[in-house]
Design a protein around this motif. Structure first.
Motif, short mmCIF file in Angstrom:
data_model
loop_
_atom_site.label_atom_id
_atom_site.label_comp_id
_atom_site.label_asym_id
_atom_site.label_seq_id
_atom_site.Cartn_x
_atom_site.Cartn_y
_atom_site.Cartn_z
N TYR A 189 -0.35 1.99 -9.48
CA TYR A 189 0.90 1.95 -8.86
C TYR A 189 1.56 1.03 -10.15
O TYR A 189 0.53 0.21 -9.67
CB TYR A 189 0.89 2.41 -7.48
CG TYR A 189 -0.31 2.88 -7.05
CD1 TYR A 189 0.60 4.16 -6.68
CD2 TYR A 189 -1.14 2.36 -6.74
CE1 TYR A 189 -0.20 5.60 -6.06
CE2 TYR A 189 -2.51 3.36 -6.41
CZ TYR A 189 -1.16 5.30 -5.74
OH TYR A 189 -2.26 6.10 -5.42
N ILE A 194 6.86 10.68 -0.45
CA ILE A 194 6.09 10.24 -1.44
C ILE A 194 6.54 11.08 -2.24
O ILE A 194 5.79 12.42 -1.83
CB ILE A 194 4.69 9.81 -2.26
CG1 ILE A 194 4.54 8.29 -1.23
CG2 ILE A 194 4.53 9.80 -3.31
CD1 ILE A 194 3.46 7.64 -1.70
N ALA A 249 9.33 6.75 -3.23
CA ALA A 249 8.49 6.33 -1.74
C ALA A 249 9.79 5.82 -0.80
O ALA A 249 10.43 5.30 -1.35
CB ALA A 249 7.57 5.15 -1.76
N GLN A 288 -2.19 11.88 3.35
CA GLN A 288 -0.78 11.58 3.13
C GLN A 288 0.03 12.61 2.48
O GLN A 288 -0.57 13.70 1.76
CB GLN A 288 -0.53 9.96 2.35
CG GLN A 288 0.78 9.71 1.85
CD GLN A 288 1.17 7.84 1.60
OE1 GLN A 288 -0.34 7.65 2.02
NE2 GLN A 288 2.05 7.08 1.34
N TYR A 329 2.79 14.77 -0.37
CA TYR A 329 3.39 14.50 -1.23
C TYR A 329 3.78 15.54 -1.65
O TYR A 329 3.93 16.41 -1.37
CB TYR A 329 2.13 14.43 -2.53
CG TYR A 329 1.76 13.00 -2.29
CD1 TYR A 329 2.04 12.12 -2.56
CD2 TYR A 329 0.33 12.41 -1.58
CE1 TYR A 329 1.40 10.83 -2.69
CE2 TYR A 329 -0.58 12.11 -1.59
CZ TYR A 329 -0.33 10.77 -2.13
OH TYR A 329 -0.93 9.60 -2.24
N GLU A 378 0.88 -1.61 0.11
CA GLU A 378 0.22 0.01 -0.01
C GLU A 378 0.56 1.24 0.14
O GLU A 378 1.96 1.55 0.78
CB GLU A 378 -0.94 0.21 1.86
CG GLU A 378 -2.01 1.40 1.22
CD GLU A 378 -2.87 1.42 2.16
OE1 GLU A 378 -2.57 2.06 3.53
OE2 GLU A 378 -3.86 0.35 2.75
N THR A 420 -6.59 11.53 1.73
CA THR A 420 -5.57 10.42 1.63
C THR A 420 -5.15 10.63 2.87
O THR A 420 -4.13 9.54 3.37
CB THR A 420 -4.76 9.87 0.47
OG1 THR A 420 -3.82 11.03 0.16
CG2 THR A 420 -5.52 9.88 -0.67
N SER A 467 -0.69 4.10 -1.18
CA SER A 467 -1.68 5.72 -1.05
C SER A 467 -3.14 4.84 -0.49
O SER A 467 -3.36 3.67 -1.15
CB SER A 467 -1.22 6.83 -1.40
OG SER A 467 -2.16 7.47 -1.89
N ARG A 468 -3.44 5.81 0.38
CA ARG A 468 -5.02 5.12 0.02
C ARG A 468 -6.19 5.62 -0.81
O ARG A 468 -7.08 5.46 -0.76
CB ARG A 468 -5.42 6.13 1.52
CG ARG A 468 -4.48 5.80 2.99
CD ARG A 468 -5.60 6.22 4.18
NE ARG A 468 -4.44 5.81 5.30
CZ ARG A 468 -4.19 6.26 6.46
NH1 ARG A 468 -6.07 7.65 6.26
NH2 ARG A 468 -3.62 5.93 7.19
N ASP A 469 -5.33 6.36 -2.12
CA ASP A 469 -5.51 6.65 -2.88
C ASP A 469 -5.85 5.14 -3.77
O ASP A 469 -5.08 4.46 -4.53
CB ASP A 469 -4.93 7.44 -3.83
CG ASP A 469 -5.78 7.82 -4.83
OD1 ASP A 469 -6.39 7.53 -5.52
OD2 ASP A 469 -4.62 8.49 -5.98
N ASN A 472 -4.31 15.30 -0.10
CA ASN A 472 -3.79 15.05 1.17
C ASN A 472 -4.92 15.15 1.93
O ASN A 472 -5.33 14.72 2.33
CB ASN A 472 -2.92 16.49 2.36
CG ASN A 472 -1.05 16.18 1.31
OD1 ASN A 472 -0.94 15.50 0.47
ND2 ASN A 472 -0.89 17.31 0.94
#
Length: 699
Positions: free
Chosen positions: A287, A327, A317, A396, A398, A278, A394, A280-282, A391
């Motif tokens: 990927y 990331i 990453a 997270q 970037y 995993e 997700t 990202s939660r996107d 962000n």
């Protein structure tokens, strides 16, 4: 009259049925397209197009566009060009369709036609960077092809690895680069169904090995849970070849397919089941195409996630002990509004990738990105907005990474008018393999070898126990008088390979926890052909006795023979390299003779060695001579069983053991093994403290 009416009625019914059939085919095609199954969608669009009346020109043009888009995505270049030309003929081609037609003309090597198409587009889209790049490609490609001899590369199709289907993304692995992994849709792939995306089997990962003579063998299936009846491909390996990163694409009959990155760990010779990583939660972005940086600190990959520069971008990453860290998008000059894909590294740190957004020969071209300064993180206002929105969704972080890279297009024949991608290198040398669909009318990729003659000087070293096996946990420090200062990890066989520069003096220090250090020096000369220097780093154990090979005495005396000098000089060097060590220097005899006599003889011999060492500058209080006679018979280590297979690890060569051997030659071998000179480390703090046990640094 009735007959005429019947014919007219039949024609009307047929026309009605044809129209219904075309509509049904379009609905099926749209469903396949939504799922990303472009091969099946193209078949339905083609059926609908052929059933559309010639006078319905706008409708035929619209259906030709959809068919063209599918053919373009599955690399059916000729069919895609024909369909786009039909859309142009029926006046249904917009600027996007013309742009794709221009790209396909480049891919087909039709550079004059491509130049016309992009010139026409440039009039209406003067600021579009991809159109400018396409026009430059059309104008430059013929010159690049004509200058093939200047590139220095030789390229050869490697049919040993290829089949009648597709092979792509080769990756060399193993300590000696004697394993070649690649993806293929050949008939031996797992599963029976054909992919709706390509019309072939879903891809599996295959492997080929070199034999003992260095010759490649035919590819094999991987007998483990790694491959499934779905897509696995584009793999990359950690430096120890124990962890594989790969791209997986799972099938869902009701949901579009999105590629994901997964990992597989090797246990012994078997690869485990792939587990999705995993990043990202996107969950709405793809990927793919993982690549590990040479220092093992970053995972590079391809994605269309928000915050990029358009199309598919290369991201990276951070790999931490806690998992995935920050990331970053690589930004300019690597990424463009087009597609950047298939990142891979040459061990010297150069990043290789493929792109259709930079000027090239057509299709995906390979580019070389060489970092020329320290990296600086810069976020543009636009990408701050994009990344901020992501962000929030997700949770997270970037960022856009703007690095000063020098970009190089290696020209023809590495690149062609087709798709060229997926480089892998045989160590530091500029040779290896890549994949390309050049010359394949079906658009299927195949594996090619490449080599560019370069004068490269390397050093290869092995770190191992002084009288044992390799030490894969060792580190080697490499310092050069040109400012080089590196910390090198070793491979599973205890070896390392590093590029060195002519005219530079290097010092290498082999280290490992529980062992004494070993230093080697190297002066590199200028040469006309590639050369490799070989260094050995035998490390002496701190906790176990270490045999000093090739110490010889006069018969029944303590006098050192001249041939002992080389071994003793190495011991002097070792003690100088480890100035805080004190040792016990011990001599041993076989069981023959009286215990008292053997002990006196061995004591004198140990003292002879100590005298030699002190005469050569080693402080006497660092040396303790001990003669044990026959009191401590040798205990067999595993390494010695490779020389004498009748011995077992842990055997103790006592008098009882030796006399139990019926073979006199074996008895004599054991006696020789017992007659030995060893040392064992007593302290590692000599000179660090004064007599009051206070640190000298406090004085």
């Amino acid at each position: 009259m009735r007959k005429v009416l019947t014919i007219i009625y039949a024609c009307l019914v047929a026309m009605f049925l044809v129209g219904c059939g075309a509509d049904t085919a379009m609905k099926k095609g749209d469903k396949f397209y939504a799922l990303g199954e472009y091969h099946d969608a193209a078949s339905q669009y083609k059926k609908a197009y052929s059933q559309t009346r010639a006078k319905d020109k706008p409708l035929r043009g619209q259906r030709a566009l959809k068919m063209a888009d599918c053919y373009r995505r599955i690399n059916f270049t000729q069919k895609a060009m024909a369909a786009y030309n039909n859309a142009v003929r029926y006046k249904q081609a917009d600027s996007t369709a013309l742009f794709y037609l221009g790209q396909l003309q480049l891919k087909n090597g039709s550079y004059k036609e491509a130049e016309k198409t992009f010139t026409m587009l440039l009039d209406s889209m003067p600021d579009n960077s991809l159109v400018k790049s396409g026009l430059e490609s059309a104008r430059m490609a013929p010159r690049w092809k004509a200058e093939a001899d200047l590139s220095g590369y030789t390229v050869k199709r490697e049919d040993l690895f290829n089949s009648r289907r597709a092979e792509y993304s080769p990756a060399l692995a193993g300590d000696d680069y004697d394993q070649l992994y690649f993806s293929s849709t050949r008939n031996q792939a797992v599963g029976d169904e054909l992919s709706g995306i390509t019309g072939t089997k879903p891809a599996d990962i295959f492997v080929a090995y070199k034999d003992d003579k260095g010759k490649w063998q035919k590819p094999e299936t991987i007998e483990s849970e790694l491959n499934t009846d779905q897509d696995e491909g584009a793999c990359s390996f950690t430096s120890d070849s124990r962890t594989m990163y790969l791209t997986v694409c799972k099938t869902d009959p009701n949901y579009p397919r999105f590629a994901q990155i997964a990992t597989s760990n090797r246990s012994d010779a078997s690869w485990g089941k792939a587990s999705v990583l995993e990043l990202s939660r996107d969950t709405l972005s793809l990927y793919a195409h993982p690549a590990i940086s040479p220092d093992g600190m970053w995972l590079y990959f391809v994605s269309n996630m928000p915050g990029g520069m358009g199309g598919l971008d290369i991201w990276r990453a951070q790999l931490t002990t806690a998992g995935i860290g920050s990331i970053e998008n690589l930004g300019e000059p690597i990424n463009t509004p087009g597609d950047e894909m298939f990142p891979t590294f040459r061990p010297n740190g150069d990043l290789y990738f493929s792109s259709n957004g930079h000027p090239g020969l057509g299709g995906l071209d390979i580019y070389i990105a060489t970092p020329i300064s320290n990296e600086q993180l810069v976020m543009s206002n636009y990408n701050q907005t994009q990344a901020g929105e992501l962000n929030e969704k997700t949770n997270q972080n970037y960022s856009l990474l703007t690095t000063n890279y020098s970009l190089e297009h290696p020209g023809y024949p590495i690149n062609s008018s087709g798709d060229d991608f997926g480089m892998t290198f045989e160590g530091l040398h500029n040779r290896g393999f890549f994949s390309s669909n050049r010359g394949d009318a079906r658009g299927w990729d195949h594996i090619y070898s490449f080599e560019k003659h370069e004068v490269i000087q390397t050093v290869k070293g092995w770190v191992y126990e002084q009288d044992g096996y390799e030490l894969p946990q060792a580190l080697v420090y490499m310092v050069g008088n040109d400012g080089t200062n590196l910390k090198l990890s070793v491979k599973g066989d205890g070896s390392f390979t590093e590029e060195i520069k002519p005219g530079v003096d290097y010092v290498f220090l082999g280290t490992c926890k529980g062992y004494l250090n070993h230093k080697e020096q190297l002066k590199v000369d200028t040469v006309k052909e590639s050369a490799e220097y070989v260094l050995q780093f035998p490390l002496a154990s701190i906790t176990a006795p270490v045999l000093i090979d090739n110490i010889f005495y006069d018969f029944d005396k303590a006098t050192l023979r001249p041939e002992s000098t080389e071994a003793l000089d190495k011991l002097v060097t070792l003690l100088n390299e480890n100035p805080n060590v004190t040792i016990e220097l011990s001599a041993h005899t076989d069981y023959r003779g009286s215990a008292e006599y053997n002990k006196r003889l061995s004591q004198r011999r140990a003292e002879s060695v100590v005298n030699y060492l002190t005469e050569h500058g080693i402080a006497a209080d660092r040396l303790s001579p001990m003669g044990y006679g026959k009191e401590k018979p040798k205990t067999i280590k595993r390494k010695l069983t490779e020389t004498y297979d009748w011995l077992k690890e842990g055997d103790v060569l006592t008098e009882e053991y030796i006399t139990s051997l019926k073979d006199e030659e074996k008895q004599e071998v054991c006696n020789q093994l017992n007659r030995r000179t060893e040392f064992v480390v007593l302290r590692t703090t000599y000179g660090l403290f004064n007599d009051a046990q206070e640190s000298k640094s406090k004085q």
